[in-house]
Scaffold this motif. Sequence first.
Motif, PDB file in Angstrom:
ATOM      1  N   VAL A   1       0.847  -1.179   0.000  1.00  0.00           N
ATOM      2  CA  VAL A   1       0.000   0.000   0.000  1.00  0.00           C
ATOM      3  C   VAL A   1       0.890   1.240   0.000  1.00  0.00           C
ATOM      4  CG1 VAL A   1      -1.692   1.351   1.307  1.00  0.00           C
ATOM      5  CG2 VAL A   1      -1.903  -1.124   1.206  1.00  0.00           C
ATOM      6  N   SER A   2       0.519   2.205  -0.798  1.00  0.00           N
ATOM      7  CA  SER A   2       1.155   3.517  -0.783  1.00  0.00           C
ATOM      8  C   SER A   2       0.066   4.572  -0.660  1.00  0.00           C
ATOM      9  CB  SER A   2       1.963   3.757  -2.065  1.00  0.00           C
ATOM     10  OG  SER A   2       2.368   5.114  -2.168  1.00  0.00           O
ATOM     11  N   ASP A   3       0.233   5.487   0.300  1.00  0.00           N
ATOM     12  CA  ASP A   3      -0.758   6.545   0.527  1.00  0.00           C
ATOM     13  C   ASP A   3      -0.006   7.876   0.577  1.00  0.00           C
ATOM     14  OD1 ASP A   3      -2.855   8.139   1.196  1.00  0.00           O
ATOM     15  OD2 ASP A   3      -3.467   7.002   2.968  1.00  0.00           O
ATOM     16  N   ILE A   4      -0.281   8.740  -0.397  1.00  0.00           N
ATOM     17  CA  ILE A   4       0.410  10.025  -0.498  1.00  0.00           C
ATOM     18  C   ILE A   4      -0.541  11.157  -0.144  1.00  0.00           C
ATOM     19  CG2 ILE A   4       1.521  11.655  -2.079  1.00  0.00           C
ATOM     20  CD1 ILE A   4       2.606   9.259  -3.615  1.00  0.00           C
ATOM     21  N   ALA A   5      -0.115  11.996   0.792  1.00  0.00           N
ATOM     22  CA  ALA A   5      -0.811  13.240   1.101  1.00  0.00           C
ATOM     23  C   ALA A   5       0.091  14.381   0.641  1.00  0.00           C
ATOM     24  CB  ALA A   5      -1.087  13.348   2.600  1.00  0.00           C
ATOM     25  N   GLN A   6      -0.450  15.305  -0.136  1.00  0.00           N
ATOM     26  CA  GLN A   6       0.370  16.343  -0.746  1.00  0.00           C
ATOM     27  C   GLN A   6      -0.389  17.665  -0.788  1.00  0.00           C
ATOM     28  OE1 GLN A   6       1.450  15.465  -4.809  1.00  0.00           O
ATOM     29  NE2 GLN A   6       3.030  17.044  -4.893  1.00  0.00           N
ATOM     30  N   ASN A   7       0.281  18.734  -0.385  1.00  0.00           N
ATOM     31  CA  ASN A   7      -0.252  20.095  -0.501  1.00  0.00           C
ATOM     32  C   ASN A   7       0.571  20.869  -1.518  1.00  0.00           C
ATOM     33  OD1 ASN A   7      -2.041  19.494   1.549  1.00  0.00           O
ATOM     34  ND2 ASN A   7      -0.884  20.568   3.133  1.00  0.00           N
ATOM     35  N   ILE A   8      -0.092  21.694  -2.314  1.00  0.00           N
ATOM     36  CA  ILE A   8       0.596  22.482  -3.337  1.00  0.00           C
ATOM     37  C   ILE A   8       0.134  23.930  -3.220  1.00  0.00           C
ATOM     38  CG2 ILE A   8       0.960  22.799  -5.817  1.00  0.00           C
ATOM     39  CD1 ILE A   8       0.188  19.752  -6.012  1.00  0.00           C
ATOM     40  N   TYR A   9       1.099  24.842  -3.236  1.00  0.00           N
ATOM     41  CA  TYR A   9       0.822  26.271  -3.105  1.00  0.00           C
ATOM     42  C   TYR A   9       1.381  26.995  -4.329  1.00  0.00           C
ATOM     43  CZ  TYR A   9       1.031  24.229   1.559  1.00  0.00           C
ATOM     44  OH  TYR A   9       0.880  23.391   2.640  1.00  0.00           O
ATOM     45  N   GLN A  10       0.641  27.987  -4.794  1.00  0.00           N
ATOM     46  CA  GLN A  10       1.065  28.695  -6.000  1.00  0.00           C
ATOM     47  C   GLN A  10       0.867  30.201  -5.839  1.00  0.00           C
ATOM     48  OE1 GLN A  10      -1.300  29.365  -9.847  1.00  0.00           O
ATOM     49  NE2 GLN A  10      -0.216  27.462 -10.287  1.00  0.00           N
ATOM     50  N   LYS A  11       1.851  30.947  -6.343  1.00  0.00           N
ATOM     51  CA  LYS A  11       1.708  32.384  -6.571  1.00  0.00           C
ATOM     52  C   LYS A  11       1.877  32.571  -8.072  1.00  0.00           C
ATOM     53  CE  LYS A  11       1.100  35.058  -2.885  1.00  0.00           C
ATOM     54  NZ  LYS A  11       2.164  35.915  -2.355  1.00  0.00           N
ATOM     55  N   GLY A  12       0.827  33.016  -8.750  1.00  0.00           N
ATOM     56  CA  GLY A  12       0.857  33.115 -10.200  1.00  0.00           C
ATOM     57  C   GLY A  12       0.666  34.535 -10.698  1.00  0.00           C
ATOM     58  N   ILE A  13       1.302  34.828 -11.830  1.00  0.00           N
ATOM     59  CA  ILE A  13       1.101  36.095 -12.542  1.00  0.00           C
ATOM     60  C   ILE A  13       0.624  35.717 -13.937  1.00  0.00           C
ATOM     61  CG2 ILE A  13       2.167  38.238 -13.295  1.00  0.00           C
ATOM     62  CD1 ILE A  13       4.307  37.845 -11.190  1.00  0.00           C
ATOM     63  N   GLN A  14      -0.636  35.998 -14.223  1.00  0.00           N
ATOM     64  CA  GLN A  14      -1.260  35.511 -15.447  1.00  0.00           C
ATOM     65  C   GLN A  14      -1.753  36.694 -16.280  1.00  0.00           C
ATOM     66  OE1 GLN A  14      -4.163  32.594 -14.229  1.00  0.00           O
ATOM     67  NE2 GLN A  14      -2.680  31.577 -12.866  1.00  0.00           N
ATOM     68  N   ALA A  15      -1.241  36.762 -17.526  1.00  0.00           N
ATOM     69  CA  ALA A  15      -1.463  37.948 -18.364  1.00  0.00           C
ATOM     70  C   ALA A  15      -2.241  37.657 -19.629  1.00  0.00           C
ATOM     71  CB  ALA A  15      -0.107  38.558 -18.725  1.00  0.00           C
TER      72      ALA A  15
END
Length: 934
Positions: A346-360
């Motif tokens: 068994v493999s159980d992955i918990a992952q958080n991802i944070y982003q600061k984006g500049i979208q033009a």
Amino acid sequence: MNCIIKVVRGDARPRARTAAWRNGAAGIAIAALSAPAMAVAKDGGDANAQAQAVPVQQSDAVRNDGGQDIVVTGHASKKAEIASTGTTSVLSGADLQRQPAVSVVDALARLPGISVAPTDFFGTPSSGNHGGLDGAARGGASFVYLRGLSGSYNVNLVNGANAAQGMPYSRQIQLDLLPPVGIAAIVVNKTSTADMDGDAIGGTIDFRTPTAYDFDQKTHVGFYLQGGLNQTALDYKTPAGSGMAQAEISHRFGADDAFGIYATGYYGKRYFASTMVDFQAGQWEYAVSQGEQGSNPDGFDKKDNLLLTSTNAQFTEGHQTRYGGALGLDWHLGATKLYARGTYAVSDIAQNIYQKGIQADHYSAAIQRPDGLYQNAESDAEYHGWFETAPAQSTLISGVIGGTTEADRLTLNYSGFWSWGKSAAINHAEIGYQTFAGNQLNGPFQVSYRDGYPIPLLSAAQLARLNDNSLFTAEQGSGEYTTSRSTASKLGGRFDATYKVGSWLDALSAGVKFVHSKRNTYSRDFSNLDLVPAGQPMTDSPFVRNQIAAIDRKYYPYTFLRGDGGALTDAARLAAAQVTLSPDDFNKNSLSGTEDVISGYALARMEFERLEIQPGLRFEHTSIDNRFWNMVSGGSASASGVQDGFQTSKSHYNILLPSLHANYRPDEDSVLRGAIWRSYTRPAFFQLAGGSQTTVNSDGSIDITEGNPDLKAVKSWNFDASIEHQHRGFSASAAAFYKALSDYLYDRGTSFRAQQIAQNGVSSISRPVNGGSAGMYGVELSARFQLVDLPGWESGFGVSGNATLQHSWAHLDDAATDHSQQMQGTPNHLYNASLFYEKGPFYANLSYRYNGALIAAYRFGDYGGKELNDTQRATSSVDATVAYTIDQRFKIAAAATNIFDNISYYRTVGPDSDEVPQIVRWGRGFTVTLTANF
């Protein structure tokens, strides 16, 4: 451990010969940590092991092609590879522990002809980056490619039993759920004989677990303890540790040790952290175009004419929990030997991802040039903040039970097996934040580049606004919750018989096999959710824990707020519970099906002194039944009589697979091989029945987009020639190969390739179709040299390495892209090199690994062609291991990975342009391991 090779002339049949063969046929449960089985012996073993008589268990005795019994104790010997029928690579449990590796995938990457990838390049309809960039940021590779062919082209076995393929939209297996502990050997066969499964254009990988007969002691007890650190997580003051513990016990008992039992269990947790840079999908264009934001003008190279219109700096943190075990039982009852093998992982992955984006992308400021073309630019950009979870769960369970009976010249092998696999992202949640107009970029969006990273040109005031998290507020309906789950099971059995003839016709073999598979997949998306009140500042969010000063300390000094993934998930799940999905939204990504494969084979083994010839013929019949949802839309849908609902389809394949293998053995240390065989790969279930969308137009005509149950299997003629030699401290091999594929299918991308086909009474129908032909050729070179003839301590020094050089092509038969291109997933170059010292109780190794560039996905249309294919760029790593053995019972080892902090994953639009990149840096890793054996 030291390697002991015992060669016995004549007809002796030691215990491990049967154990090895029997393993392939039986075993109670596959899935997990200790996954390898037993070798398939040629003249009388269990063909279910499908490993071409490779004798590599920790104490594995099997016959080689010359009728000799070879016993290998300890790490895999080059003798075992020489004894095999075809081109074979072997990793033993000791080999796995010598190299620093997060999983068995990282260890396999050090073998010739094998490349690995952290992503399968094949997302689900609602997965976004889950199968791509996010997966690549977890600090290890997940998928194995043999000679440049993806895992969909491989057969994966655990103890000789077919492993269930739980991936939702491909035939691959996420092998990173298997840690590098509790494994006796991994055998990689790059050639196939008639007694092996035929759907292996790439090859066959067999993971084998130990048995009670693999240890010198009647009773054996072993322990494995490992602790480690991830430097990136340590630098950011997020959880950075890792640990794993394993215990194993084996015992032989009864008269003449007729009974044996082996059991092991493990548990581990690994924290990871990575920095990433991404671009918003579709937010890039041509810098100069025909028409505003239009097509690429004549005379301009596409790859040199790209303009990036967004930059998203990201940071991810998380942990992977793995646990499982293995059980092996053996009964040696004279002429009959029975066994059962089982594993669970068994493999159980918990992952958080944070982003600061500049979208033009919404602020086009194109200027018409004197030549009538447009110079594109962006006059402003929006600041975006984003927080998501990216869970991933994998399970692999299986078992095999079987035996071998010998009656004079006749050997019978029989087994039954079962396997179950799961791949799921049960609770994915996300929320978006944005600044308002007065706090946007308020100026033109421009980037420079440093070390391949796109760096937005920001004034001090612009950077200050970007770093003020109180200015970011929750957007209306910016929450999302998705849940996806895919399961697969395999149930089957086989029966094989080998009759020892004698003289030049050494033996005749024949066998039958049946495998029944089931698959169930769904993915449900709840979008436009309000998880917090619209306008709530990010700093007041209930999901925030603390602020970090820089999302990437070297390139992006943008503050970000670490979040509470559990709190975000709970809020998203609660909001989704208030939403009732329509039948279309609930079922549109659902797919279920069954697959039955019936096969039979016959082969002969002929010997002419030092020459061995093995002709064979295999036939496989496949029947596939799929069930999928048909979604109907359009104003005239009800009047047309076309209804929403589940539909079914059927597919059938009948494949004849001839093979011819010849080996010449001038002496016991050398072998020259030649092989010709045919193999195939069935299309993925998603391509056969990937849902159906029916649009009824106002004029009564109908447009249909659907899977294609009439897809042909990819077929390949394979040619292989190799030479191997081993003597004392020197071993070397060279192999040349050629594969000619027909009915080529590219199996990666966020949707299947569709081609519009006119039909009677229907305006258009779009469905995946087979491409044209494809092929590849290459050479694999491998050598190891130790100064064993020097006196004293100097004899421990040595060098080893391997190189794979290959070239591929694909004729895609699609007007929307270039006709001839490189095959997907096929790097041109792979290199491994190491400097080692191995003498007495001390071992040290400094290694270098290079994974060449490859095409991750083809692009089509105005923004496509070979100049703009998504390309996974070359990556490299330098690693080191030092180990010391104390009084033969205790060993301590320390390892460092990615010593120079190289980029771990680098993907770009175009093979040699850095304008539109995805970049992941895992950082360095450090581990200390203690093993004890009693």
